[in-house]
Design a protein around this motif. Structure first.
Motif, PDB file in Angstrom:
ATOM      1  N   TYR A   1       3.044 -11.587 -50.096  1.00 34.89           N
ATOM      2  CA  TYR A   1       4.255 -10.718 -50.318  1.00 34.89           C
ATOM      3  C   TYR A   1       5.544 -11.664 -50.279  1.00 34.89           C
ATOM      4  CZ  TYR A   1       0.756  -7.408 -48.716  1.00 34.89           C
ATOM      5  OH  TYR A   1      -0.165  -6.719 -48.654  1.00 34.89           O
ATOM      6  N   ARG A   2       6.119 -11.845 -51.690  1.00 33.85           N
ATOM      7  CA  ARG A   2       7.342 -12.644 -51.569  1.00 33.85           C
ATOM      8  C   ARG A   2       8.526 -11.860 -51.801  1.00 33.85           C
ATOM      9  NH1 ARG A   2       5.902 -16.912 -49.809  1.00 33.85           N
ATOM     10  NH2 ARG A   2       7.704 -17.956 -50.744  1.00 33.85           N
TER      11      ARG A   2
ATOM     12  N   PHE B   1      -9.324 -14.474 -52.442  1.00 39.65           N
ATOM     13  CA  PHE B   1      -7.734 -14.497 -52.261  1.00 39.65           C
ATOM     14  C   PHE B   1      -7.263 -13.991 -51.327  1.00 39.65           C
ATOM     15  CE2 PHE B   1      -3.893 -12.650 -53.939  1.00 39.65           C
ATOM     16  CZ  PHE B   1      -3.621 -12.979 -55.106  1.00 39.65           C
ATOM     17  N   THR B   2      -6.648 -14.742 -50.647  1.00 39.76           N
ATOM     18  CA  THR B   2      -6.044 -14.381 -49.144  1.00 39.76           C
ATOM     19  C   THR B   2      -4.868 -14.993 -48.988  1.00 39.76           C
ATOM     20  OG1 THR B   2      -6.917 -14.384 -46.870  1.00 39.76           O
ATOM     21  CG2 THR B   2      -7.601 -16.433 -48.275  1.00 39.76           C
ATOM     22  N   PHE B   3      -4.286 -14.232 -47.641  1.00 40.99           N
ATOM     23  CA  PHE B   3      -3.178 -15.068 -47.367  1.00 40.99           C
ATOM     24  C   PHE B   3      -3.274 -16.234 -46.502  1.00 40.99           C
ATOM     25  CE2 PHE B   3       0.002 -15.912 -43.747  1.00 40.99           C
ATOM     26  CZ  PHE B   3       1.014 -15.762 -44.456  1.00 40.99           C
TER      27      PHE B   3
ATOM     28  N   LEU C   1      -8.136  -7.953 -56.798  1.00 40.76           N
ATOM     29  CA  LEU C   1      -9.380  -8.921 -56.677  1.00 40.76           C
ATOM     30  C   LEU C   1      -9.802  -9.483 -55.161  1.00 40.76           C
ATOM     31  CD1 LEU C   1      -7.249 -11.730 -58.922  1.00 40.76           C
ATOM     32  CD2 LEU C   1      -9.360 -10.338 -59.513  1.00 40.76           C
ATOM     33  N   LYS C   2      -9.197  -8.774 -54.328  1.00 40.72           N
ATOM     34  CA  LYS C   2      -9.447  -8.933 -52.856  1.00 40.72           C
ATOM     35  C   LYS C   2     -10.976  -8.473 -52.484  1.00 40.72           C
ATOM     36  CE  LYS C   2      -7.730  -4.622 -51.039  1.00 40.72           C
ATOM     37  NZ  LYS C   2      -8.433  -3.859 -50.162  1.00 40.72           N
TER      38      LYS C   2
ATOM     39  N   ARG D   1       1.808 -11.015 -57.198  1.00 37.07           N
ATOM     40  CA  ARG D   1       0.733 -11.513 -55.965  1.00 37.07           C
ATOM     41  C   ARG D   1       0.270 -10.348 -55.710  1.00 37.07           C
ATOM     42  NH1 ARG D   1       2.735 -17.137 -53.109  1.00 37.07           N
ATOM     43  NH2 ARG D   1       3.194 -18.318 -55.240  1.00 37.07           N
ATOM     44  N   GLN D   2       1.061  -9.445 -55.235  1.00 44.02           N
ATOM     45  CA  GLN D   2       0.458  -8.265 -54.597  1.00 44.02           C
ATOM     46  C   GLN D   2      -0.430  -7.345 -55.242  1.00 44.02           C
ATOM     47  OE1 GLN D   2       3.814  -5.826 -52.938  1.00 44.02           O
ATOM     48  NE2 GLN D   2       4.804  -7.674 -52.741  1.00 44.02           N
ATOM     49  N   GLU D   3      -0.028  -7.290 -56.583  1.00 42.57           N
ATOM     50  CA  GLU D   3      -0.935  -6.551 -57.765  1.00 42.57           C
ATOM     51  C   GLU D   3      -2.238  -6.976 -57.701  1.00 42.57           C
ATOM     52  OE1 GLU D   3      -0.446  -3.525 -59.139  1.00 42.57           O
ATOM     53  OE2 GLU D   3       1.530  -3.729 -57.916  1.00 42.57           O
TER      54      GLU D   3
END
Length: 187
Positions: free
Chosen positions: A97-98, A121-123, A113-114, A106-108
């Protein structure tokens, strides 16, 4: 303090003589001198990217894009798994989240992809063991996602390259460092 520095600089005879055209200003961090750069716009800048500036302030005719310093540890060619033997297909670990509008991608991508098999794809952050985890993840993945965040480019591109992970750039209006002499398609 920045306003005082700029006011001082603009009063100097050396600046006045050329209106700053013969000055070089290193403002490599995306937020360095951010709100005063228009006042210094005729000077030559050393920048990380052109993402936050209008063409009159920063452009490839007068300025230099220098690469970010990579953050993760490099792997040696001897310790690198062959491309075909790297199990994760794609890798991204970073801020999802930017603040900037560009960061919405990034959110989309995270939501798309999560849950995909073979996609990490992770924080993540540079705090605690984040750099070590990113080094390991990039060094064992085939493709590393370099997704625009607050700026069009990040040091993830260079981290991917030093870890033999094919960078996938997902960004608009990107100006790569030294792209007039480096053929990035060969990396």
């Amino acid at each position: 303090m920045v306003d005082q520095l700029v006011a001082f600089l603009l009063r100097q005879p050396e600046w006045i003589k050329s209106d700053g055209k013969d000055h070089i200003i290193v403002a490599h961090h995306p937020k360095s001198l951010l709100y005063v750069r228009k006042k210094l716009g005729l000077a030559r800048f050393v920048l990380a990217d052109f993402g936050r500036y209008g063409a009159k302030t920063a452009n490839s005719d007068k300025d230099v894009i220098a690469p970010y310093q990579h953050v993760v540890n490099s792997i040696s060619t001897n310790n690198s798994s062959p491309f075909e033997q790297r199990p994760p297909l794609a890798y991204f670990q970073g801020a999802i989240y930017r603040k900037d509008v560009r960061g919405a991608i990034r959110q989309e991508l995270f939501y798309l992809l999560k849950d995909e098999k073979d996609v990490h794809f992770t924080f993540g952050s540079a705090q605690r063991s984040g750099v070590r985890q990113a080094s390991r993840g990039m060094g064992t993945s085939r493709f590393c996602l370099n997704i625009a965040g607050d700026t069009p480019l990040s040091n993830c591109l260079f981290d991917a390259i030093v870890n033999h992970c094919v960078p996938v750039i997902i960004s608009d209006n990107i100006e790569l460092p030294y792209e007039d002499v480096l053929d990035y398609s060969e990396l």
